[in-house]
Enzyme design. Structure first.
Site, PDB file in Angstrom:
ATOM      1  N   TYR A   1       6.538 -11.607  -2.790  1.00 17.49           N
ATOM      2  CA  TYR A   1       5.225 -11.048  -3.129  1.00 17.49           C
ATOM      3  C   TYR A   1       4.732 -11.658  -4.435  1.00 17.49           C
ATOM      4  CZ  TYR A   1       6.318  -7.571   0.492  1.00 17.49           C
ATOM      5  OH  TYR A   1       6.652  -6.955   1.677  1.00 17.49           O
TER       6      TYR A   1
ATOM      7  N   PHE B   1       2.631  -1.875   6.879  1.00 14.63           N
ATOM      8  CA  PHE B   1       1.245  -1.719   7.343  1.00 14.63           C
ATOM      9  C   PHE B   1       1.031  -0.277   7.809  1.00 14.63           C
ATOM     10  CE2 PHE B   1      -0.286  -6.301   8.665  1.00 14.63           C
ATOM     11  CZ  PHE B   1      -0.294  -6.665   7.333  1.00 14.63           C
ATOM     12  N   PRO B   2       1.409   0.723   7.004  1.00 17.32           N
ATOM     13  CA  PRO B   2       1.223   2.114   7.445  1.00 17.32           C
ATOM     14  C   PRO B   2      -0.242   2.460   7.691  1.00 17.32           C
ATOM     15  CG  PRO B   2       1.793   2.028   5.098  1.00 17.32           C
ATOM     16  CD  PRO B   2       2.007   0.644   5.648  1.00 17.32           C
ATOM     17  N   LEU B   3      -1.143   1.701   7.041  1.00 16.96           N
ATOM     18  CA  LEU B   3      -2.580   1.910   7.276  1.00 16.96           C
ATOM     19  C   LEU B   3      -3.124   0.787   8.150  1.00 16.96           C
ATOM     20  CD1 LEU B   3      -3.554   2.781   3.564  1.00 16.96           C
ATOM     21  CD2 LEU B   3      -2.829   4.352   5.372  1.00 16.96           C
ATOM     22  N   GLY B   4      -2.222   0.048   8.772  1.00 14.86           N
ATOM     23  CA  GLY B   4      -2.650  -1.108   9.570  1.00 14.86           C
ATOM     24  C   GLY B   4      -3.388  -2.115   8.693  1.00 14.86           C
TER      25      GLY B   4
ATOM     26  N   LEU C   1      -7.753   2.787   9.597  1.00 13.44           N
ATOM     27  CA  LEU C   1      -8.737   3.695   9.004  1.00 13.44           C
ATOM     28  C   LEU C   1     -10.071   3.634   9.740  1.00 13.44           C
ATOM     29  CD1 LEU C   1      -7.922   2.910   5.272  1.00 13.44           C
ATOM     30  CD2 LEU C   1      -6.695   4.326   6.915  1.00 13.44           C
TER      31      LEU C   1
HETATM   32  N1  LIG Z   1       8.632  -6.082   5.731  1.00 12.94           N
HETATM   33  C1  LIG Z   1       7.544  -6.779   5.926  1.00 12.94           C
HETATM   34  O1  LIG Z   1       7.541  -7.810   6.623  1.00 12.94           O
HETATM   35  C2  LIG Z   1       6.259  -6.319   5.296  1.00 12.94           C
HETATM   36  C3  LIG Z   1       5.032  -6.904   5.665  1.00 12.94           C
HETATM   37  C4  LIG Z   1       3.873  -6.417   5.053  1.00 12.94           C
HETATM   38  C5  LIG Z   1       3.938  -5.380   4.127  1.00 12.94           C
HETATM   39  N2  LIG Z   1       5.153  -4.852   3.791  1.00 12.94           N
HETATM   40  C6  LIG Z   1       5.268  -3.730   2.832  1.00 12.94           C
HETATM   41  O2  LIG Z   1       4.418  -2.701   3.283  1.00 12.94           O
HETATM   42  C7  LIG Z   1       3.618  -2.223   2.208  1.00 12.94           C
HETATM   43  C8  LIG Z   1       2.298  -1.722   2.745  1.00 12.94           C
HETATM   44  O3  LIG Z   1       1.647  -2.775   3.436  1.00 12.94           O
HETATM   45  P1  LIG Z   1       0.168  -3.242   3.111  1.00 12.94           P
HETATM   46  O4  LIG Z   1      -0.220  -2.905   1.721  1.00 12.94           O
HETATM   47  O5  LIG Z   1       0.057  -4.640   3.551  1.00 12.94           O
HETATM   48  O6  LIG Z   1      -0.684  -2.435   4.178  1.00 12.94           O
HETATM   49  P2  LIG Z   1      -1.238  -0.929   4.274  1.00 12.94           P
HETATM   50  O7  LIG Z   1      -0.556  -0.031   3.314  1.00 12.94           O
HETATM   51  O8  LIG Z   1      -1.269  -0.596   5.711  1.00 12.94           O
HETATM   52  O9  LIG Z   1      -2.754  -1.121   3.827  1.00 12.94           O
HETATM   53  C9  LIG Z   1      -3.099  -1.598   2.585  1.00 12.94           C
HETATM   54  C10 LIG Z   1      -4.573  -1.988   2.655  1.00 12.94           C
HETATM   55  O10 LIG Z   1      -5.356  -0.814   2.829  1.00 12.94           O
HETATM   56  C11 LIG Z   1      -6.166  -0.601   1.672  1.00 12.94           C
HETATM   57  N3  LIG Z   1      -6.014   0.811   1.300  1.00 12.94           N
HETATM   58  C12 LIG Z   1      -4.942   1.429   0.728  1.00 12.94           C
HETATM   59  N4  LIG Z   1      -5.176   2.739   0.557  1.00 12.94           N
HETATM   60  C13 LIG Z   1      -6.431   2.958   1.019  1.00 12.94           C
HETATM   61  C14 LIG Z   1      -7.252   4.097   1.089  1.00 12.94           C
HETATM   62  N5  LIG Z   1      -6.836   5.291   0.665  1.00 12.94           N
HETATM   63  N6  LIG Z   1      -8.504   3.965   1.621  1.00 12.94           N
HETATM   64  C15 LIG Z   1      -8.965   2.764   2.065  1.00 12.94           C
HETATM   65  N7  LIG Z   1      -8.219   1.635   2.014  1.00 12.94           N
HETATM   66  C16 LIG Z   1      -6.957   1.728   1.489  1.00 12.94           C
HETATM   67  C17 LIG Z   1      -5.672  -1.518   0.598  1.00 12.94           C
HETATM   68  O11 LIG Z   1      -6.744  -2.001  -0.184  1.00 12.94           O
HETATM   69  P3  LIG Z   1      -6.958  -1.521  -1.720  1.00 12.94           P
HETATM   70  O12 LIG Z   1      -6.024  -2.347  -2.544  1.00 12.94           O
HETATM   71  O13 LIG Z   1      -8.387  -1.790  -1.955  1.00 12.94           O
HETATM   72  O14 LIG Z   1      -6.613  -0.066  -1.774  1.00 12.94           O
HETATM   73  C18 LIG Z   1      -5.058  -2.655   1.397  1.00 12.94           C
HETATM   74  O15 LIG Z   1      -6.039  -3.602   1.760  1.00 12.94           O
HETATM   75  C19 LIG Z   1       3.497  -3.427   1.291  1.00 12.94           C
HETATM   76  O16 LIG Z   1       3.213  -3.033  -0.038  1.00 12.94           O
HETATM   77  C20 LIG Z   1       4.855  -4.049   1.404  1.00 12.94           C
HETATM   78  O17 LIG Z   1       5.737  -3.401   0.485  1.00 12.94           O
HETATM   79  C21 LIG Z   1       6.299  -5.308   4.371  1.00 12.94           C
END
Ligand SMILES: NC(=O)c1ccc[n+]([C@@H]2O[C@H](COP(=O)([O-])OP(=O)(O)OC[C@H]3O[C@@H](n4cnc5c(N)ncnc54)[C@H](OP(=O)(O)O)[C@@H]3O)[C@@H](O)[C@H]2O)c1
Length: 289
Positions: free
Chosen positions: A73, A218-221, A226
């Site tokens: 990251y 990708f808990p929020l996809g 959303l």
């Molecule tokens: N193991 C793997 O291969 C892998 C792959 C991907 C990710 N991950 C892990 O999973 C974690 C979460 O994944 P992610 O951050 O990619 O995806 P996510 O949590 O599904 O979504 C994050 C996205 O949603 C937005 N968001 C967050 N909270 C929000 C809210 N309350 N309202 C509207 N938009 C919101 C964020 O933008 P803003 O910044 O504008 O809030 C960001 O663009 C990562 O931090 C990482 O640790 C692991």
């Protein structure tokens, strides 16, 4: 953890979802994904390093006691910022990092599960996180060029050497999880999963059966969940936000889920932490499918 720490932790917003065990460690089930503190495309430095340090500190203050990160990251940026923001670490904070992906350029995430790479990657994470042992080290993704058992076996060796407390795997099938568990105790699986993408229901079921944590990435996809009309409908009905419903759905899905929503926004961080207290009624869960 001291009794006074346990008391103050219990009163924080992210503690409302209860706790989960990672081996001998206990974390709040509402956790924090620290990928998005790096720059755009998870590449390079964020625009405002000081703000991201404050965001990480705020995430802990809100009761997130599990932070997920990885050497890739930034690369290196998220781990470095976590150490800058929170070292020396509070006793209740558990940092899970990952190794096994490399970033030759901005849009590439290449698997590297070679033993020599994993050894180097772990040493780099230890140094950046200023730790002698990583609480949860996750193999980021199987490398099609290297036998899976060879990569996991290397991490098991490093665990025996005292550099890793607990091992997790990521982006695995049920078969690969079974294979990893024959090599070493595995305390968690991290796979893509959210209300709009349940392809890995079988992996979640395998984690439940094994009694290990399932960490949905990708808990929020990545924002897509959303925009779902059923999520928006339930959110409007409950006076919550779509992100809060998507997180509450994951928490309700199984006692073994450990959601790690990621954000670089203070407002979203507070909003997501508050989702730990949101309980979906059976009819809401039924409407969400
Ligand atoms: N193991 C793997 O291969 C892998 C792959 C991907 C990710 N991950 C892990 O999973 C974690 C979460 O994944 P992610 O951050 O990619 O995806 P996510 O949590 O599904 O979504 C994050 C996205 O949603 C937005 N968001 C967050 N909270 C929000 C809210 N309350 N309202 C509207 N938009 C919101 C964020 O933008 P803003 O910044 O504008 O809030 C960001 O663009 C990562 O931090 C990482 O640790 C692991």
């Amino acid at each position: 953890m001291r009794q006074s720490d346990i008391m103050s932790n219990a009163m924080k917003p992210a503690a409302a979802a209860g706790t989960l065990r990672l081996g001998d460690l206990i974390v709040n089930r509402m956790a924090f994904g620290a990928m998005r503190v790096a720059g755009p495309d998870i590449w390079g430095e964020p625009k405002d390093r000081a703000a991201m340090r404050k965001l990480l500190a705020r995430a802990f203050d809100l009761g997130h006691t599990f932070f997920d990160t990885a050497d890739s990251y930034g690369p290196e940026v998220s781990e470095t910022l976590i150490a800058e923001a929170l070292h020396p670490y509070p006793s209740e904070l558990v940092i899970g990092t990952k190794g096994g992906l490399v970033r030759p350029s901005r849009h590439r995430w290449d698997e590297d599960g070679r033993p020599e790479h994993l050894r180097r990657a772990l040493d780099g994470s230890l140094k950046r996180l200023r730790l002698e042992r990583i609480d949860l080290y996750q193999f980021h993704a199987p490398d099609p060029r290297i036998p899976f058992a060879e990569s996991v076996g290397t991490l098991a060796e490093l665990q025996r050497a005292g550099k890793i407390r607990h091992l997790g795997v990521s982006n695995v099938t049920v078969k690969q999880l079974d294979e990893a568990r024959r090599i070493a105790p595995i305390v968690s699986v991290q796979n893509e999963y959210n209300i709009e993408n349940r392809t890995d229901d079988d992996v979640l079921a395998a984690c439940e059966k094994a009694g290990i944590a399932f960490i949905p990435w990708f808990p929020l996809g990545a924002g897509r969940a959303l925009r779902s009309s059923k999520v928006k409908r339930i959110a409007a009905k409950l006076g919550a936000t779509p992100a809060q419903v998507a997180i509450a759905w994951l928490l309700a899905r199984s006692p073994w889920t450990l959601p790690i929503p990621g954000t670089s926004s203070f407002a979203h961080l507070e909003e997501n932490a508050a989702a730990a207290a949101l309980r979906l009624a059976p009819e809401d869960l039924a409407a969400l499918g």
